[in-house]
Design a protein around this motif. Structure first.
Motif, PDB file in Angstrom:
ATOM      1  N   ALA A 142      79.609 -38.602  15.035  1.00  0.00           N
ATOM      2  CA  ALA A 142      78.356 -39.006  13.666  1.00  0.00           C
ATOM      3  C   ALA A 142      77.997 -38.030  12.345  1.00  0.00           C
ATOM      4  CB  ALA A 142      77.706 -40.800  14.004  1.00  0.00           C
ATOM      5  N   TRP A 143      78.313 -36.923  12.462  1.00  0.00           N
ATOM      6  CA  TRP A 143      78.099 -36.215  10.886  1.00  0.00           C
ATOM      7  C   TRP A 143      79.515 -35.659  10.291  1.00  0.00           C
ATOM      8  CZ3 TRP A 143      79.294 -30.921  11.689  1.00  0.00           C
ATOM      9  CH2 TRP A 143      79.834 -30.642  13.634  1.00  0.00           C
ATOM     10  N   SER A 144      79.193 -35.403   9.596  1.00  0.00           N
ATOM     11  CA  SER A 144      79.866 -34.665   8.773  1.00  0.00           C
ATOM     12  C   SER A 144      79.727 -33.734   8.034  1.00  0.00           C
ATOM     13  CB  SER A 144      81.071 -35.612   7.915  1.00  0.00           C
ATOM     14  OG  SER A 144      79.747 -36.525   6.513  1.00  0.00           O
ATOM     15  N   MET A 145      80.691 -33.056   7.466  1.00  0.00           N
ATOM     16  CA  MET A 145      80.265 -31.458   6.330  1.00  0.00           C
ATOM     17  C   MET A 145      81.809 -31.659   5.611  1.00  0.00           C
ATOM     18  SD  MET A 145      79.098 -28.212   9.099  1.00  0.00           S
ATOM     19  CE  MET A 145      77.631 -28.251   9.695  1.00  0.00           C
ATOM     20  N   VAL A 146      81.717 -31.055   4.249  1.00  0.00           N
ATOM     21  CA  VAL A 146      82.861 -30.675   3.529  1.00  0.00           C
ATOM     22  C   VAL A 146      82.963 -29.011   3.388  1.00  0.00           C
ATOM     23  CG1 VAL A 146      83.048 -30.859   1.175  1.00  0.00           C
ATOM     24  CG2 VAL A 146      81.838 -32.795   1.732  1.00  0.00           C
ATOM     25  N   ILE A 147      83.925 -28.586   3.379  1.00  0.00           N
ATOM     26  CA  ILE A 147      83.976 -27.085   3.784  1.00  0.00           C
ATOM     27  C   ILE A 147      85.301 -26.752   2.898  1.00  0.00           C
ATOM     28  CG2 ILE A 147      84.220 -25.055   5.627  1.00  0.00           C
ATOM     29  CD1 ILE A 147      83.436 -27.367   8.265  1.00  0.00           C
ATOM     30  N   PRO A 148      84.470 -25.296   2.991  1.00  0.00           N
ATOM     31  CA  PRO A 148      85.985 -24.931   1.603  1.00  0.00           C
ATOM     32  C   PRO A 148      86.313 -23.866   2.704  1.00  0.00           C
ATOM     33  CG  PRO A 148      83.863 -24.059   1.095  1.00  0.00           C
ATOM     34  CD  PRO A 148      83.804 -24.799   1.700  1.00  0.00           C
ATOM     35  N   TRP A 149      87.841 -24.584   2.830  1.00  0.00           N
ATOM     36  CA  TRP A 149      88.847 -24.077   4.554  1.00  0.00           C
ATOM     37  C   TRP A 149      89.345 -22.835   3.474  1.00  0.00           C
ATOM     38  CZ3 TRP A 149      86.568 -24.133   8.873  1.00  0.00           C
ATOM     39  CH2 TRP A 149      86.547 -25.281   9.348  1.00  0.00           C
ATOM     40  N   VAL A 150      89.916 -21.568   4.180  1.00  0.00           N
ATOM     41  CA  VAL A 150      91.153 -20.908   3.229  1.00  0.00           C
ATOM     42  C   VAL A 150      91.795 -20.316   4.985  1.00  0.00           C
ATOM     43  CG1 VAL A 150      91.657 -18.397   2.862  1.00  0.00           C
ATOM     44  CG2 VAL A 150      89.014 -19.264   2.108  1.00  0.00           C
ATOM     45  N   GLY A 151      93.209 -20.555   3.723  1.00  0.00           N
ATOM     46  CA  GLY A 151      93.957 -21.119   4.995  1.00  0.00           C
ATOM     47  C   GLY A 151      95.467 -21.066   4.743  1.00  0.00           C
ATOM     48  N   VAL A 152      96.721 -21.404   4.850  1.00  0.00           N
ATOM     49  CA  VAL A 152      97.491 -22.020   4.667  1.00  0.00           C
ATOM     50  C   VAL A 152      98.059 -22.683   5.307  1.00  0.00           C
ATOM     51  CG1 VAL A 152      98.111 -19.402   4.821  1.00  0.00           C
ATOM     52  CG2 VAL A 152      98.653 -20.541   6.808  1.00  0.00           C
ATOM     53  N   GLU A 153      99.156 -23.611   5.017  1.00  0.00           N
ATOM     54  CA  GLU A 153      99.749 -24.812   5.312  1.00  0.00           C
ATOM     55  C   GLU A 153     100.795 -24.646   6.790  1.00  0.00           C
ATOM     56  OE1 GLU A 153     103.120 -27.292   2.925  1.00  0.00           O
ATOM     57  OE2 GLU A 153     101.343 -26.898   1.704  1.00  0.00           O
ATOM     58  N   LEU A 154     100.322 -25.064   7.718  1.00  0.00           N
ATOM     59  CA  LEU A 154     100.430 -24.933   8.973  1.00  0.00           C
ATOM     60  C   LEU A 154     102.315 -25.225   8.679  1.00  0.00           C
ATOM     61  CD1 LEU A 154     100.383 -25.440  12.487  1.00  0.00           C
ATOM     62  CD2 LEU A 154      99.936 -27.757  12.610  1.00  0.00           C
ATOM     63  N   GLY A 155     102.301 -26.786   8.071  1.00  0.00           N
ATOM     64  CA  GLY A 155     104.177 -26.484   8.128  1.00  0.00           C
ATOM     65  C   GLY A 155     104.981 -25.799   7.944  1.00  0.00           C
ATOM     66  N   ALA A 156     104.227 -24.991   6.924  1.00  0.00           N
ATOM     67  CA  ALA A 156     105.312 -23.559   6.694  1.00  0.00           C
ATOM     68  C   ALA A 156     105.672 -22.601   7.446  1.00  0.00           C
ATOM     69  CB  ALA A 156     104.138 -23.568   5.050  1.00  0.00           C
ATOM     70  N   VAL A 157     104.253 -22.463   8.421  1.00  0.00           N
ATOM     71  CA  VAL A 157     104.173 -21.627   9.578  1.00  0.00           C
ATOM     72  C   VAL A 157     104.675 -21.812  10.493  1.00  0.00           C
ATOM     73  CG1 VAL A 157     102.885 -20.387  11.178  1.00  0.00           C
ATOM     74  CG2 VAL A 157     102.230 -20.880   8.985  1.00  0.00           C
ATOM     75  N   LEU A 158     105.135 -23.650  10.717  1.00  0.00           N
ATOM     76  CA  LEU A 158     106.247 -23.684  12.002  1.00  0.00           C
ATOM     77  C   LEU A 158     107.555 -23.434  11.717  1.00  0.00           C
ATOM     78  CD1 LEU A 158     103.994 -27.011  13.022  1.00  0.00           C
ATOM     79  CD2 LEU A 158     103.927 -24.703  13.483  1.00  0.00           C
ATOM     80  N   LYS A 159     107.616 -23.561  10.074  1.00  0.00           N
ATOM     81  CA  LYS A 159     109.361 -23.958   9.831  1.00  0.00           C
ATOM     82  C   LYS A 159     109.591 -22.744   9.986  1.00  0.00           C
ATOM     83  CE  LYS A 159     108.841 -27.841   6.000  1.00  0.00           C
ATOM     84  NZ  LYS A 159     108.583 -27.580   4.721  1.00  0.00           N
ATOM     85  N   HIS A 160     109.651 -21.248  10.492  1.00  0.00           N
ATOM     86  CA  HIS A 160     109.242 -20.008   9.841  1.00  0.00           C
ATOM     87  C   HIS A 160     110.331 -20.357  11.546  1.00  0.00           C
ATOM     88  CE1 HIS A 160     109.558 -15.635  10.044  1.00  0.00           C
ATOM     89  NE2 HIS A 160     108.443 -15.793  10.627  1.00  0.00           N
ATOM     90  N   PHE A 161     109.843 -20.433  12.669  1.00  0.00           N
ATOM     91  CA  PHE A 161     110.005 -20.441  13.551  1.00  0.00           C
ATOM     92  C   PHE A 161     111.057 -21.315  13.998  1.00  0.00           C
ATOM     93  CE2 PHE A 161     105.166 -19.302  13.857  1.00  0.00           C
ATOM     94  CZ  PHE A 161     105.525 -18.277  13.845  1.00  0.00           C
ATOM     95  N   GLN A 162     111.421 -21.630  13.518  1.00  0.00           N
ATOM     96  CA  GLN A 162     112.570 -23.215  13.436  1.00  0.00           C
ATOM     97  C   GLN A 162     113.001 -23.907  15.144  1.00  0.00           C
ATOM     98  OE1 GLN A 162     115.944 -20.396  12.983  1.00  0.00           O
ATOM     99  NE2 GLN A 162     115.648 -19.594  11.341  1.00  0.00           N
ATOM    100  N   PRO A 163     112.262 -24.870  14.895  1.00  0.00           N
ATOM    101  CA  PRO A 163     111.864 -25.881  16.352  1.00  0.00           C
ATOM    102  C   PRO A 163     113.389 -26.423  15.662  1.00  0.00           C
ATOM    103  CG  PRO A 163     110.397 -26.617  13.909  1.00  0.00           C
ATOM    104  CD  PRO A 163     111.274 -24.805  13.672  1.00  0.00           C
ATOM    105  N   THR A 164     113.451 -26.990  17.261  1.00  0.00           N
ATOM    106  CA  THR A 164     115.230 -27.302  17.487  1.00  0.00           C
ATOM    107  C   THR A 164     115.096 -28.820  17.030  1.00  0.00           C
ATOM    108  OG1 THR A 164     114.728 -27.479  19.519  1.00  0.00           O
ATOM    109  CG2 THR A 164     115.529 -25.664  18.669  1.00  0.00           C
TER     110      THR A 164
END
Length: 318
Positions: A142-164
């Motif tokens: 029951a606690w929360s935060m607002v965080i300025p993350w730095v990162g990349v879109e997961l989907g774009a990374v996963l597509k690079h490995f061409q899931p079947t």
């Protein structure tokens, strides 16, 4: 007249520790499952070996997906953490952060994909551009935060490995290094920590792999050098210090679901109408605030992600 001044963190650390002890009482019945799961993971996937180049934090772009809510201060974000590999209490991860060795670092990709292999951190993240996304993080306590993350879109990374076409799920594994990570010397969970998403969840543009916060590299206590952030789910779904991902056809095991199947479901979506067995989820306290606020369905991201679960009973698939 006496006036009580609420402390900044009006959430007792003992509540979290009690949860682990509560679940740990039932651990002995899961030993055979834990051993089988662990032995199925090649040792190569559990420790990084390849030298990683530095990521470029100078050209971070702003994301259209960010919330405009007030940010949680950096000091609060980095000293009030859940990272059991570094200790059970909220302050333990920062105190023990030096035990986590983040360079060199690599990520192994395996399972139902056409381009498996072991990649250094830079090659794993690229060619995606780093961007800043301001997301809410909601935890079951029951606690929360607002965080300025730095990162990349997961989907774009996963597509690079061409899931079947057989890749229905994505499973993630945290570093397993009990010699250096003090929390892994205690059987509070089935190490290594593991988490999973359905493939369409993983491909949703809100889901990111974070490598930093507040414009700089991710601190060790926050899951350096690579962690998952899924803003519409509870925080324990955001696995830290990722060393391996696996595309699977069947729903993969997750650490908290193994530890407490009646308390932690696979999906872990924020649903304020479904109480945890030992506390209510209807309200939350933002770190740094005194009063509680109403918890929003899907942590406030219902407009973007509710369609992923159309037709599902969200009280059953929790």
């Amino acid at each position: 007249m006496l006036i009580k001044i609420a402390k900044k963190y009006d959430v007792k650390e003992s509540h979290v520790t009690d949860e682990v002890l509560y679940i740990n009482r039932r651990k002995f019945v899961q030993t055979s499952v834990s051993v089988a799961a662990l032995t199925a993971i090649p040792a190569l996937t559990l420790f990084p070996r390849i030298e990683s180049a530095e990521l470029d934090f100078k050209s971070i772009k702003k994301s259209k997906y960010s919330t405009d809510e007030e940010l949680t201060p950096f000091d609060d974000i980095t000293r009030y953490n859940n990272f059991y590999e570094l200790g059970l209490k909220k302050g333990d991860p920062k105190r023990n952060a030096h035990h986590l060795k983040v360079k060199p670092w690599s990520v192994k990709v395996e399972g139902e994909c056409k381009k498996p292999g072991e990649y250094n951190l830079e090659d794993f993240i690229l060619p995606s551009k780093l961007e800043e996304r301001i997301y809410r993080l909601r935890c079951v306590e029951a606690w929360s935060m607002v965080i300025p993350w730095v990162g990349v879109e997961l989907g774009a990374v996963l597509k690079h490995f061409q899931p079947t076409s057989k890749a229905k799920y994505v499973q993630f594994f945290t570093l397993y290094d009990p010699e250096n990570l003090p929390g892994q010397r205690r059987p509070v969970l089935d190490w290594p920590y593991r988490e999973g998403l359905r493939i369409d969840e993983a491909m949703h543009p809100l889901c990111i792999l974070a490598v930093g916060l507040y414009g700089n590299e991710l601190p060790n206590q926050n899951g350096a050098p690579l962690r998952l952030v899924v803003p519409w789910k509870y925080g324990f779904k955001s696995i830290k210090s990722i060393v391996s991902i696996r595309f699977t056809e069947d729903q993969p095991a997750t650490s908290w679901n193994l530890a407490g199947p009646r308390e932690y479901g696979f999906y872990s979506n924020v649903n304020p109408d479904v109480d945890h067995p030992r506390w209510s989820q209807k309200k939350e306290r933002r770190i740094g605030e005194v009063f509680k606020r109403r918890t929003l369905p899907f942590n406030g991201y219902a407009d973007q992600v509710a369609g992923l679960y159309e037709g599902m009973d969200l009280a059953r698939y929790y």
